[in-house]
Design a protein around this motif. Structure first.
Motif, PDB file in Angstrom:
ATOM      1  N   VAL A 364       0.861  -1.183   0.000  1.00  0.00           N
ATOM      2  CA  VAL A 364       0.000   0.000   0.000  1.00  0.00           C
ATOM      3  C   VAL A 364       0.896   1.231   0.000  1.00  0.00           C
ATOM      4  N   GLN A 365       0.869   1.991  -1.074  1.00  0.00           N
ATOM      5  CA  GLN A 365       1.718   3.169  -1.190  1.00  0.00           C
ATOM      6  C   GLN A 365       1.095   4.403  -0.562  1.00  0.00           C
ATOM      7  N   GLN A 366      -0.235   4.544  -0.640  1.00  0.00           N
ATOM      8  CA  GLN A 366      -0.871   5.752  -0.144  1.00  0.00           C
ATOM      9  C   GLN A 366      -2.352   5.498   0.092  1.00  0.00           C
ATOM     10  N   VAL A 367      -2.892   6.108   1.150  1.00  0.00           N
ATOM     11  CA  VAL A 367      -4.328   6.124   1.386  1.00  0.00           C
ATOM     12  C   VAL A 367      -4.736   7.599   1.412  1.00  0.00           C
ATOM     13  N   ARG A 368      -5.332   8.069   0.345  1.00  0.00           N
ATOM     14  CA  ARG A 368      -5.643   9.496   0.214  1.00  0.00           C
ATOM     15  C   ARG A 368      -6.939   9.832   0.947  1.00  0.00           C
ATOM     16  N   GLU A 397     -14.424   2.307   7.105  1.00  0.00           N
ATOM     17  CA  GLU A 397     -13.350   1.820   7.972  1.00  0.00           C
ATOM     18  C   GLU A 397     -12.197   1.347   7.092  1.00  0.00           C
ATOM     19  N   LEU A 398     -11.018   1.892   7.334  1.00  0.00           N
ATOM     20  CA  LEU A 398      -9.844   1.529   6.550  1.00  0.00           C
ATOM     21  C   LEU A 398      -9.324   0.174   7.023  1.00  0.00           C
ATOM     22  N   LEU A 399      -9.207  -0.755   6.109  1.00  0.00           N
ATOM     23  CA  LEU A 399      -8.739  -2.097   6.439  1.00  0.00           C
ATOM     24  C   LEU A 399      -7.247  -2.248   6.223  1.00  0.00           C
ATOM     25  N   VAL A 400      -6.621  -1.287   5.546  1.00  0.00           N
ATOM     26  CA  VAL A 400      -5.181  -1.335   5.301  1.00  0.00           C
ATOM     27  C   VAL A 400      -4.594   0.043   5.570  1.00  0.00           C
ATOM     28  N   GLY A 401      -3.274   0.083   5.735  1.00  0.00           N
ATOM     29  CA  GLY A 401      -2.592   1.349   5.958  1.00  0.00           C
ATOM     30  C   GLY A 401      -1.375   1.490   5.068  1.00  0.00           C
ATOM     31  N   THR A 402      -0.862   2.702   4.964  1.00  0.00           N
ATOM     32  CA  THR A 402       0.314   2.961   4.139  1.00  0.00           C
ATOM     33  C   THR A 402       1.494   2.121   4.609  1.00  0.00           C
ATOM     34  N   GLY A 403       2.186   1.494   3.642  1.00  0.00           N
ATOM     35  CA  GLY A 403       3.337   0.663   3.964  1.00  0.00           C
ATOM     36  C   GLY A 403       3.001  -0.778   4.265  1.00  0.00           C
ATOM     37  N   GLN A 404       1.720  -1.130   4.271  1.00  0.00           N
ATOM     38  CA  GLN A 404       1.314  -2.489   4.604  1.00  0.00           C
ATOM     39  C   GLN A 404       1.418  -3.386   3.375  1.00  0.00           C
ATOM     40  N   HIS A 405       1.903  -4.613   3.580  1.00  0.00           N
ATOM     41  CA  HIS A 405       2.005  -5.591   2.489  1.00  0.00           C
ATOM     42  C   HIS A 405       0.735  -6.416   2.439  1.00  0.00           C
ATOM     43  N   LEU A 406       0.196  -6.586   1.242  1.00  0.00           N
ATOM     44  CA  LEU A 406      -1.024  -7.357   1.057  1.00  0.00           C
ATOM     45  C   LEU A 406      -0.728  -8.609   0.247  1.00  0.00           C
TER      46      LEU A 406
END
Length: 409
Positions: A364-368, A397-406
């Protein structure tokens, strides 16, 4: 006094308004003699032409004097503190910081506003709680502060009525980002509160009122300088608003996340900002409101030092803190962990989303924050016109954040 059209023309042409002229304008707003079109024209003239420091101070003082000034017991001298944020996406800090400061011995008489533009308002969040009453008289505020140490209320006919009118019109006249109007709106309420100290969270970035750090710094400087002239010890923090604060965005969901934060949980960035903003307050004595964590920010230390034999309520809200606002203590209870529980979701939370299509692996590179806020605003989380209803059940509700690997799937 000069007629209002002459004052509008004067500011439109870039001239400086005298203190008496500014008081005349605010008096027309408060007494209802100024038409909405005239008020909107003056707001736009101020937005385009600006105000110098003396004009901004005069506007702040006139707005603060438009209603009743709060009076407190002498024993509270030096303990009256407040916090204000310039607004962001997912910004529910006030809901956690006010009771945290009260638990540290402060008195927090917070006069808040509703959502402006794509940013959420503290009052809108609180009204997602069934039965919560944001309209309190000065006498009721004093009673609540004596019992629980904090209260969050809206502007009333008694408290800064001029700002109540201007605040609603700024949203629908595209003058939300005016530096003198922001300064006067924030500090007029704080002056009416008769505060000892004030901490400000001035945000910058794509989803903030001010996109650059330099413009946010200019606003922070204006707020600190005018606050000093009003006799309020004022500190400001510059914080970035590119992605949502915490995981929850939407009025009801943000209340639940604030409760989670008060219980020692919740997202790390939210806990960090709450403790950082609590540090400058002079009465914020060390207390174990949150478990000690290895945060790099030294400002978070005072609220992390554990105090022996001071239990923290699991849900962060006790019956005594809910009853003054005419609420049921059951609202502060943690959710039932049983997936088959027939109880309805707390605060009208939206149902869980359906599973999405499988996605390839990646980072995840960015959550705008801004596009998300605009979508939720269009679905009913915000208002297009003053007085529009807000749907507290709209949220994400955000399930992922910046920098997280999916992983794939």
């Amino acid at each position: 006094p000069s007629p209002l059209p002459a004052l509008i023309r004067k500011k439109r042409d870039g001239e400086r308004l005298e203190d008496a002229e500014i008081r005349n304008f605010v008096r027309g707003v408060t007494e209802g003699t100024a038409q909405q079109g005239q008020i909107g024209a003056m707001l736009m003239a101020i937005r385009l032409r600006g105000m110098d420091a003396a004009e901004t101070l005069a506007l702040t003082q006139a707005m603060a004097s438009s209603g009743r000034t709060l009076a407190w017991p002498p024993a509270w001298h030096g303990l009256l503190v407040d916090k204000h944020s310039t607004g962001g996406v997912g910004d529910k800090v006030s809901l956690a910081l006010a009771p945290a400061l009260a638990a540290c011995g402060c008195k927090v008489p917070m006069i808040s506003g509703r959502g402006l533009g794509h940013t959420g308002g503290t009052l809108d969040k609180l009204e997602a709680v069934p039965g919560f009453r944001v309209s309190q008289s000065p006498e009721e505020m004093r009673h609540i502060l004596a019992r629980v140490g904090c209260c969050i209320v809206g502007q009333s006919a008694e408290l800064v009525p001029a700002d109540r009118v201007l605040y609603g019109l700024r949203d629908v006249t595209a003058t939300v980002d005016s530096l003198p109007l922001i300064t006067a709106s924030i500090l007029s309420k704080k002056a009416a509160e008769r505060l000892s100290a004030l901490v400000l969270d001035v945000k910058f970035g794509e989803a903030a009122l001010y996109p650059t750090q330099e413009s946010a710094r200019e606003l922070a400087r204006s707020l600190v300088e005018v606050g000093a002239h009003l006799g309020i010890r004022t500190a400001a923090l510059l914080t970035r608003m590119e992605q949502p604060l915490g995981r929850a965005v939407g009025n009801a969901l943000e209340v639940l996340e604030a409760l989670e934060c008060l219980g020692g949980g919740g997202p790390r960035d939210l806990r960090h900002l709450v403790t950082a903003l609590g540090h400058p307050c002079p009465c914020a004595t060390p207390m174990s409101l949150f478990p000690p964590r290895p945060y790099p920010h030294r400002a978070s230390e005072p609220l992390h030092v554990p105090v022996p034999n001071v239990p923290v309520p699991q849900a962060g809200v006790t019956p005594v803190s809910l009853s003054p606002m005419s609420l049921s203590p059951r609202l502060g209870a943690p959710p039932c962990p049983c997936p088959q529980c027939p109880c309805p979701p707390r605060l009208g939370s939206p149902p869980c989303p359906c599973p999405q299509c499988p996605c390839p692996p990646g980072w995840v590179q960015q959550v705008r924050a801004l596009p998300l806020a605009r979508v939720l605003h269009g679905l009913g989380a915000g208002r297009a016109r003053a007085g529009d209803p807000v749907n507290p059940r709209v949220g994400a509700e955000l399930l992922v954040g910046t920098g997280q690997h999916l992983r794939a799937g």
